[in-house]
Design an enzyme around this catalytic site. Structure first.
Site, mmCIF file in Angstrom:
data_model
loop_
_atom_site.group_PDB
_atom_site.id
_atom_site.type_symbol
_atom_site.label_atom_id
_atom_site.label_comp_id
_atom_site.label_asym_id
_atom_site.label_seq_id
_atom_site.Cartn_x
_atom_site.Cartn_y
_atom_site.Cartn_z
ATOM 1 N N ASN A 62 90.195 36.445 54.941
ATOM 2 C CA ASN A 62 88.900 36.145 54.335
ATOM 3 C C ASN A 62 89.204 35.708 52.914
ATOM 4 O O ASN A 62 89.415 36.542 52.025
ATOM 5 C CB ASN A 62 87.960 37.346 54.353
ATOM 6 C CG ASN A 62 86.570 36.971 53.832
ATOM 7 O OD1 ASN A 62 86.388 35.905 53.234
ATOM 8 N ND2 ASN A 62 85.598 37.830 54.055
ATOM 9 N N ARG A 65 77.162 45.854 46.212
ATOM 10 C CA ARG A 65 76.088 44.910 45.889
ATOM 11 C C ARG A 65 75.854 43.979 47.064
ATOM 12 O O ARG A 65 76.705 43.839 47.927
ATOM 13 C CB ARG A 65 76.481 44.061 44.666
ATOM 14 C CG ARG A 65 76.200 44.756 43.361
ATOM 15 C CD ARG A 65 76.771 43.941 42.225
ATOM 16 N NE ARG A 65 77.956 44.608 41.679
ATOM 17 C CZ ARG A 65 78.881 44.014 40.925
ATOM 18 N NH1 ARG A 65 78.783 42.744 40.642
ATOM 19 N NH2 ARG A 65 79.901 44.703 40.471
ATOM 20 N N ALA A 120 85.445 32.842 48.229
ATOM 21 C CA ALA A 120 85.028 31.527 47.706
ATOM 22 C C ALA A 120 86.188 30.528 47.633
ATOM 23 O O ALA A 120 85.954 29.314 47.629
ATOM 24 C CB ALA A 120 84.393 31.704 46.331
ATOM 25 N N PRO A 158 88.749 36.908 46.641
ATOM 26 C CA PRO A 158 88.000 37.309 45.454
ATOM 27 C C PRO A 158 86.659 37.954 45.747
ATOM 28 O O PRO A 158 85.904 37.497 46.602
ATOM 29 C CB PRO A 158 87.810 35.991 44.691
ATOM 30 C CG PRO A 158 88.001 34.926 45.693
ATOM 31 C CD PRO A 158 89.002 35.461 46.685
ATOM 32 N N ASN A 159 86.407 39.007 44.995
ATOM 33 C CA ASN A 159 85.137 39.757 44.982
ATOM 34 C C ASN A 159 84.938 40.645 46.204
ATOM 35 O O ASN A 159 83.994 41.432 46.241
ATOM 36 C CB ASN A 159 83.932 38.817 44.801
ATOM 37 C CG ASN A 159 83.984 38.088 43.481
ATOM 38 O OD1 ASN A 159 84.140 38.727 42.445
ATOM 39 N ND2 ASN A 159 83.907 36.766 43.496
ATOM 40 N N GLU A 167 90.766 32.342 60.097
ATOM 41 C CA GLU A 167 89.815 32.359 58.983
ATOM 42 C C GLU A 167 88.634 33.244 59.371
ATOM 43 O O GLU A 167 88.115 33.133 60.485
ATOM 44 C CB GLU A 167 89.336 30.935 58.690
ATOM 45 C CG GLU A 167 88.287 30.888 57.593
ATOM 46 C CD GLU A 167 87.753 29.475 57.340
ATOM 47 O OE1 GLU A 167 88.401 28.482 57.747
ATOM 48 O OE2 GLU A 167 86.672 29.381 56.738
ATOM 49 N N HIS A 197 84.893 35.190 57.989
ATOM 50 C CA HIS A 197 83.837 35.415 56.985
ATOM 51 C C HIS A 197 82.844 36.422 57.519
ATOM 52 O O HIS A 197 82.471 36.368 58.697
ATOM 53 C CB HIS A 197 83.120 34.111 56.630
ATOM 54 C CG HIS A 197 84.044 33.109 56.036
ATOM 55 N ND1 HIS A 197 84.515 33.220 54.745
ATOM 56 C CD2 HIS A 197 84.625 32.016 56.570
ATOM 57 C CE1 HIS A 197 85.360 32.222 54.525
ATOM 58 N NE2 HIS A 197 85.444 31.479 55.608
ATOM 59 N N ARG A 216 74.147 29.146 54.906
ATOM 60 C CA ARG A 216 73.981 29.408 53.469
ATOM 61 C C ARG A 216 74.046 28.089 52.683
ATOM 62 O O ARG A 216 73.803 27.034 53.239
ATOM 63 C CB ARG A 216 75.040 30.427 53.025
ATOM 64 C CG ARG A 216 74.935 31.748 53.805
ATOM 65 C CD ARG A 216 75.949 32.764 53.347
ATOM 66 N NE ARG A 216 75.714 33.148 51.959
ATOM 67 C CZ ARG A 216 76.598 33.836 51.223
ATOM 68 N NH1 ARG A 216 77.756 34.197 51.746
ATOM 69 N NH2 ARG A 216 76.312 34.140 49.975
ATOM 70 N N TYR A 219 76.254 41.000 52.825
ATOM 71 C CA TYR A 219 77.612 41.397 53.209
ATOM 72 C C TYR A 219 77.699 42.761 53.898
ATOM 73 O O TYR A 219 78.784 43.176 54.289
ATOM 74 C CB TYR A 219 78.527 41.381 51.975
ATOM 75 C CG TYR A 219 78.627 39.998 51.349
ATOM 76 C CD1 TYR A 219 79.134 38.928 52.089
ATOM 77 C CD2 TYR A 219 78.198 39.761 50.055
ATOM 78 C CE1 TYR A 219 79.214 37.653 51.542
ATOM 79 C CE2 TYR A 219 78.282 38.491 49.489
ATOM 80 C CZ TYR A 219 78.781 37.449 50.241
ATOM 81 O OH TYR A 219 78.864 36.193 49.705
HETATM 82 O O1 CA2 Z 1 81.022 35.703 54.063
HETATM 83 C C1 CA2 Z 1 82.154 35.873 53.583
HETATM 84 O O2 CA2 Z 1 82.953 36.695 54.010
HETATM 85 C C2 CA2 Z 1 82.564 35.070 52.342
HETATM 86 O O3 CA2 Z 1 83.950 34.784 52.448
HETATM 87 C C3 CA2 Z 1 82.285 35.951 51.145
HETATM 88 C C4 CA2 Z 1 82.533 35.252 49.811
HETATM 89 C C5 CA2 Z 1 81.817 33.919 49.762
HETATM 90 O O4 CA2 Z 1 82.149 33.231 48.568
HETATM 91 C C6 CA2 Z 1 82.148 33.042 50.950
HETATM 92 O O5 CA2 Z 1 81.394 31.857 50.871
HETATM 93 C C7 CA2 Z 1 81.816 33.747 52.252
HETATM 94 C C8 CA2 Z 1 82.035 36.102 48.643
HETATM 95 C C9 CA2 Z 1 82.489 37.513 48.640
HETATM 96 C C10 CA2 Z 1 81.702 38.231 47.596
HETATM 97 O O6 CA2 Z 1 81.642 39.576 47.959
HETATM 98 C C11 CA2 Z 1 80.752 40.349 47.299
HETATM 99 C C12 CA2 Z 1 80.614 41.624 47.771
HETATM 100 C C13 CA2 Z 1 79.725 42.467 47.162
HETATM 101 C C14 CA2 Z 1 78.988 42.039 46.069
HETATM 102 C C15 CA2 Z 1 79.136 40.766 45.602
HETATM 103 C C16 CA2 Z 1 80.035 39.915 46.206
#
Ligand code: CA2
Length: 147
Positions: A73, A17, A76, A9-10, A97, A99, A106, A22
């Site tokens: 990946n 953003r 969340a 997700p996301n 896995e 990230h 964090r 990221y």
């Molecule tokens: O660090 C990572 O790759 C995560 O898997 C990213 C997830 C987060 O919930 C994990 O704890 C760690 C979130 C991805 C959100 O991606 C975005 C990208 C651009 C703008 C907003 C969110």
């Protein structure tokens, strides 16, 4: 060898953003880099992304029989999803896995991974380069001892 790079997700929002967390790469950039890196390893890389937990489970089920391993990946869902953990166990495929961020640096809720115990290893904190590291690690896990 066939490897699935599966994003949760996301992650479709990458590059739009929160670049300080990221990075600036888009998901399309990352997927193209994975496919190119796969070629250097002699691996065919397929990519998929979903924001829906059940669809990610479906991708893992489909990987069984067609893929040799998965770079995941789970976003969340990493921290919450027993369904993904069970799906990883059910596939019996090696899953790495991955990230982008160092989740241990964090918020505390990101320190927990539901899926880590059923993955062969975890790579985190190296940004987009982590995907290439994960592919190399999975290749080593599958074939390292034979090459
Ligand atoms: O660090 C990572 O790759 C995560 O898997 C990213 C997830 C987060 O919930 C994990 O704890 C760690 C979130 C991805 C959100 O991606 C975005 C990208 C651009 C703008 C907003 C969110």
């Amino acid at each position: 060898m066939n490897i699935l790079v599966l994003n949760g997700p996301n992650l479709n929002l990458l590059g739009t953003r929160e670049p300080e967390v990221y990075g600036h790469h888009t998901l399309a950039d990352i997927e193209a880099a994975c496919i190119a890196h796969g070629k250097t390893l002699g691996v065919t890389v397929s990519c998929a992304q979903s924001n829906v937990e059940g669809v990610l489970v479906d991708h893992l089920h489909a990987a069984r029989g067609s893929m040799d391993g998965v770079v995941l990946n789970a976003g969340a869902y990493t921290h919450t999803s027993i369904a993904l953990r069970d799906a990883i166990s059910a596939t019996r495929l090696p899953v790495v896995e991955l990230h982008l961020s160092n989740t241990h640096a964090r918020e505390e809720f990101r320190h927990v991974s539901m899926i880590a115990p059923v993955c062969v290893g975890v790579i985190l904190g190296f940004g987009a380069a982590g995907y290439q590291l994960a592919l190399t690690a999975l290749h080593w896990h599958l074939y390292g001892s034979r090459s």
